[in-house]
Design an enzyme around this catalytic site. Structure first.
Site, short mmCIF file in Angstrom:
data_model
loop_
_atom_site.label_atom_id
_atom_site.label_comp_id
_atom_site.label_asym_id
_atom_site.label_seq_id
_atom_site.Cartn_x
_atom_site.Cartn_y
_atom_site.Cartn_z
N HIS A 378 0.79 -1.23 0.00
CA HIS A 378 0.00 0.00 0.00
C HIS A 378 0.82 1.28 0.00
O HIS A 378 0.25 2.36 -0.03
CB HIS A 378 -0.93 0.04 1.21
CG HIS A 378 -2.14 -0.83 1.06
ND1 HIS A 378 -3.29 -0.40 0.45
CD2 HIS A 378 -2.38 -2.11 1.44
CE1 HIS A 378 -4.19 -1.37 0.47
NE2 HIS A 378 -3.65 -2.43 1.05
N LYS A 567 -8.78 14.20 3.47
CA LYS A 567 -7.95 12.99 3.56
C LYS A 567 -7.08 13.17 4.79
O LYS A 567 -7.08 14.25 5.40
CB LYS A 567 -7.09 12.80 2.31
CG LYS A 567 -6.37 14.07 1.85
CD LYS A 567 -5.63 13.85 0.52
CE LYS A 567 -6.57 13.90 -0.66
NZ LYS A 567 -6.69 12.63 -1.37
N ARG A 568 -6.30 12.14 5.17
CA ARG A 568 -5.40 12.32 6.30
C ARG A 568 -4.47 13.51 6.04
O ARG A 568 -4.09 13.78 4.90
CB ARG A 568 -4.60 11.04 6.54
CG ARG A 568 -5.40 9.94 7.23
CD ARG A 568 -5.88 10.33 8.63
NE ARG A 568 -4.79 10.38 9.60
CZ ARG A 568 -4.58 9.46 10.54
NH1 ARG A 568 -5.40 8.43 10.69
NH2 ARG A 568 -3.57 9.58 11.38
N LYS A 573 0.54 14.60 1.03
CA LYS A 573 -0.76 14.90 0.42
C LYS A 573 -0.90 16.40 0.10
O LYS A 573 -1.88 16.82 -0.50
CB LYS A 573 -1.90 14.42 1.32
CG LYS A 573 -1.93 12.88 1.44
CD LYS A 573 -3.04 12.41 2.38
CE LYS A 573 -3.01 10.91 2.65
NZ LYS A 573 -3.55 10.09 1.55
N THR A 675 -8.58 6.56 -2.91
CA THR A 675 -9.93 6.11 -3.26
C THR A 675 -10.93 7.25 -3.10
O THR A 675 -12.00 7.22 -3.69
CB THR A 675 -10.38 4.91 -2.40
OG1 THR A 675 -10.09 5.20 -1.02
CG2 THR A 675 -9.65 3.64 -2.80
N LYS A 679 -14.45 8.40 -5.27
CA LYS A 679 -15.76 8.76 -4.70
C LYS A 679 -16.24 10.10 -5.25
O LYS A 679 -17.41 10.27 -5.59
CB LYS A 679 -15.66 8.80 -3.16
CG LYS A 679 -15.43 7.43 -2.55
CD LYS A 679 -14.90 7.49 -1.12
CE LYS A 679 -14.36 6.12 -0.73
NZ LYS A 679 -13.54 6.15 0.48
#
Length: 841
Positions: A378, A567-568, A573, A675, A679
């Site tokens: 992952h 998101k986290r 990110k 993911t 969505k």
């Protein structure tokens, strides 16, 4: 402005077309009243909203149980190959609405609850999220369980029943504060304790090599108590099982050690054993080598493998006597999927059971283990890779350490035979990393001990091949399985208006075959359809605006662009890149207040790991920018910045259907898949993103011109690394970037603590691994294109429709079908198990 329709009003409209099935309203009412009566009969006369929720949950559960029993009987009779999905995280969210949707009960329940003078939506809001995961990895596991049941696979999810899941996030003075998530406080109506299947798990002790084989002696025992949760497929009467283990001290725990008579202390010490399942480690993409975490990893693996082997041996319904004694056929009947390296101990544990307990010879046992296990990688971030100190293993799992050494020795002998004299290669490929602290590299163990290794998006799976030495050794075992999401929760449940608009045009089949959305392509320019899709989005935005006003006391402009980044919180990110854009927009409005700007509501949400200083500082920066921007009268409602507190599954279900723009802006090569991106695409938001993770395939499916793609590609990042990334070059040459950074640095956004963000600026200027400045200019230009398109609502909506129509690939049904055929060697089945009210053949 018109008040948005509530979901239940929308469902009333939908029910005319029977999308959610009408069921027997009278039956539901009767059952509800019976459950309510037995809830209240105990000690009081007045029902609370929570009593109503439990009565409804138990009513819905009644519909599950018959199907659940029948499904398990069906598996025992057919004896199919069973799939075991091992994960330390299952981020399930709420269960009530999902169960109603999958059983086709939603309208019957809605109508029954309405007739009783109650509101279904209000009852749904009472349910706690089951937050047994950190983010992507745990939510993926939840989507996979839904798809495996919908595809009729005999599948089991195995994990830990954490007493406390991912912490609740409170924002206090702009800072994140963690609160324990006591999700089981009021009980969990969906789980069933199964004490009859309780199993012992051993720790510590010593190893003795005897003529009769190897013995692991003087261990400390902890009991694993299983709790089963039903996992219903979509309208196929299949109900699979998620089994989560809870740690219990045995009755004699520590008591033998206390002959001195401190009985009270001895009983209190039972907590030490039971702490194993107390709390989820709240790190995402970060390895923290704590002994308790290693205990959790072994605990779930040891309990699960005993359970798997018991089921393999008996496999007759209701019978627990061994039928099979030979393990030859084990890989034909059992597939174990390791969700990341967290359950990697499955490999040495299965070897221990086969060799020490079942007396299978080593080579045979190794063949069985490899054929049974498969590993999903992952992440490639180095700080996320699990590397356990050998000394910790020596103390906690002495026999497993011996087995890992033996596995490694045979592996290195094999490599040495193929590449004689290449000592460096042996060092790179060893499971044991030498150094001041010897460590076990769990990813290497997984690759060696599995017959299949997969990444989770095409670009990521190519990067995984940078385990280059392993890829050269066994290229055939490396695969790609691009992630997906379940369209039941992430469309039908969270966006009933959009689901209904689609059903009107192409029917319902897309809910179990998302590729059918391609049928919407001819409607991209259909005036009526454009209007309908835009109307649904506007209703979702009105509804979310009302939610934000209630929760945050902030007035939202519902016709502004909803620009969402959830998101986290993690440097890779790049929430900081988003912050720089917001500050630049703010400065532009201040510079030229008379100019027409596209109004934006920027929403950023996510949790920071409690020990991750930089991530917590990023949250403080977002909230501080919001404080300045939101209270500046010159800006008005042209720009608002909101930090969405306590982002979780149930909040995602509200914000994603309302979003216009989805931010997926990680540095190329760092986000394995993502993911959330899928969505948003399915729910009619356009993506601004880098060529990273599944964004690459989204652009391929919908056409890159229908996403807003910007920034460095993987090869550009690598080239920049070779050349040496110099942040100051960008800072010196881009005046708007310099202005924004200087404001953050000088305390413009933190006047009471001018030095508050010095660490952020220092990181960005001097050691930014994720190259925020390098993508700033391209990002700003791309955001200008976003604004330009948003000014033309019709063209915007055409792109939205094209994205929805092209999102079919990103169903977890497709992902799981690929796992089934290419890794597990099983075929999905559309066989409908007859419901409990119909006699079996």
């Amino acid at each position: 402005m018109a008040k948005p329709l509530t979901d239940s009003e929308k469902r009333k409209q939908i029910s005319v077309r029977g999308l959610a099935g009408l069921g027997d309203v009278a039956e539901v009412r009767k059952s509800f009243n019976r459950h309510l009566h037995f809830t209240l009969v105990k000690d009081r006369n007045v029902a609370t909203p929570r009593d109503y929720f439990f009565a409804l949950a138990h009513t819905v559960r009644d519909h599950l149980v018959g199907r659940w029993i029948r499904t398990q009987q069906h598996y025992y009779e057919r004896d199919p190959k069973r799939i075991y999905y091992l994960s330390l995280e299952f981020y399930m969210g709420r269960t009530l609405q999902n169960t109603m949707v999958n059983l086709g009960l939603q309208n019957a329940c809605d109508e029954a609850i309405y007739q009783l003078g109650l509101d279904l939506e209000e009852l749904e809001e009472i349910e706690e999220d089951a937050g047994l995961g950190n983010g992507g990895l745990g939510r993926l596991a939840a989507c996979f369980l839904d798809s495996m049941a919908t595809l009729g696979l005999a599948a089991y999810g195995y994990g830990i029943r954490y007493e406390f899941g991912i912490f609740n996030q409170k924002i206090v003075n702009g800072w994140q504060v963690e609160e324990a998530d006591d999700w089981l406080r009021y009980g969990n109506p969906w789980e069933k304790a199964r004490p009859e299947y309780m199993l012992p798990v051993h720790f510590y002790g010593r190893v003795e090599h005897t003529p009769d084989g190897v013995k692991w002696l003087d261990t400390q025992v902890v009991l694993a108590m299983p709790y089963d949760t039903p996992v219903p497929g979509y309208k196929n009467n299949t109900v699979n099982t998620m089994r989560l283990w809870s740690a219990k001290a045995p009755n004699d725990f520590k008591l033998q050690d206390f002959n001195v008579g401190d009985y009270i202390e001895a009983v209190l010490d039972r907590n030490l054993a039971e702490n194993i399942s107390r709390v989820l480690y709240p790190n995402d993409n970060f390895f923290e080598g704590k002994e308790l975490r290693l205990k959790q990893e072994y605990f779930v693996v040891a309990a699960t493998l005993q359970d798997i082997i018991r089921r393999f041996k008996s496999s007759k319904f209701g019978c627990r006597d061994p039928v099979r004694t030979c393990f030859e056929t084990f890989p034909d009947k059992v597939a174990i999927q390791l969700n990341d390296t967290h359950p990697a101990l499955s490999i040495p544990e299965l070897m221990r059971i086969l060799v020490d307990v079942e007396k299978v010879d080593w080579d045979k046992a190794w063949e069985i283990t490899k054929k049974t296990c498969a590993y999903t990688n992952h992440t490639v971030l180095p700080e996320a890779l699990e590397r356990w100190p050998v000394s910790m293993f020596e103390k906690l799992l002495p026999r497993h350490l011996e087995i890992i050494y033996a596995i490694n020795q045979r592996h290195l002998d094999h490599v040495a035979a193929l590449f004689p004299g290449d000592v460096d290669r042996l060092r790179r490929m060893s499971v044991i990393e030498e150094g001041d602290c010897k460590r076990i590299n769990m990813a290497h163990l997984c690759v060696i001990g599995s017959h299949a290794v997969n990444g989770v998006a095409r670009i990521h799976s190519e990067i995984v091949k940078h385990f280059k030495d392993f890829y050269e050794l066994e290229p055939e075992k490396f695969q790609n399985k691009t992630n997906g999401i379940t369209p039941r929760r992430w469309l039908l449940l969270c966006n009933p208006g959009l689901a209904d608009t689609i059903v009107e045009k192409i029917g319902e089949e897309f809910l179990t075959d998302l590729s059918q959305l391609k049928k919407l392509l001819p409607l991209v320019s259909d005036e009526v359809f454009i209007r309908d899709v835009a109307k649904v989005k506007q209703e979702n935005k009105l509804k979310f605006s009302a939610f934000l006003e209630k929760e945050y006391k902030v007035k939202i402009n519902p016709s502004s662009m909803f620009d969402v980044h959830v998101k986290r919180i993690h440097e890779y990110k790049r929430q900081l890149l988003n912050c720089l854009h917001v500050v630049t927009l703010y400065n532009r409005i201040k510079r030229d207040p008379a100019k027409a700007f596209v109004p934006r509501t920027v929403m950023i949400g996510g949790k920071a790991a409690p020990g991750y200083h930089m991530a917590k500082l990023i949250i403080k920066l977002v909230t501080s920018i919001g404080d300045v921007v939101n209270h500046d009268p010159v800006v008005g409602d042209r720009l608002k910045v909101i930090f969405l507190e306590n982002y979780r599954v149930s909040l995602a279900e509200k914000v994603i259907p309302a979003a216009d723009l989805s931010q997926q802006i990680s540095t190329a090569g760092t986000e394995a898949s993502g993911t959330g991106n899928m969505k948003f695409m399915l729910n009619g938001a356009l993506t601004i993103g880098t060529m990273d993770g599944a964004n690459v395939e989204m652009a391929e499916e919908a056409g890159a011109e229908n996403l807003f793609i910007f920034g460095l590609r993987v090869e550009d990042v690598e080239a920049l690394d070779r050349k040496g990334y110099n942040a100051r070059e960008y800072y010196d040459h881009l005046p708007e970037l310099k202005q924004a950074v200087d404001q953050i640095s000088s305390g413009f956004f933190s006047p009471k603590e001018p030095d508050c963000f010095k660490d952020i600026v220092n990181m960005l200027m001097h050691h930014d691994r994720f190259k925020v400045f390098a993508d700033y200019e391209a990002y700003m230009q791309c955001q200008a294109q976003v604004d330009q398109l948003y000014r033309n609502p019709k063209e915007w909506t055409k792109k939205v429709i094209r994205n929805i129509a092209c999102s079919g690939k990103f169903s977890s049904d497709r992902t799981i079908t690929e796992y089934a055929r290419e890794i597990w060697g099983v075929e999905p089945s559309d066989l409908q198990i007859p419901p409990p009210n119909i006699p079996r053949d």
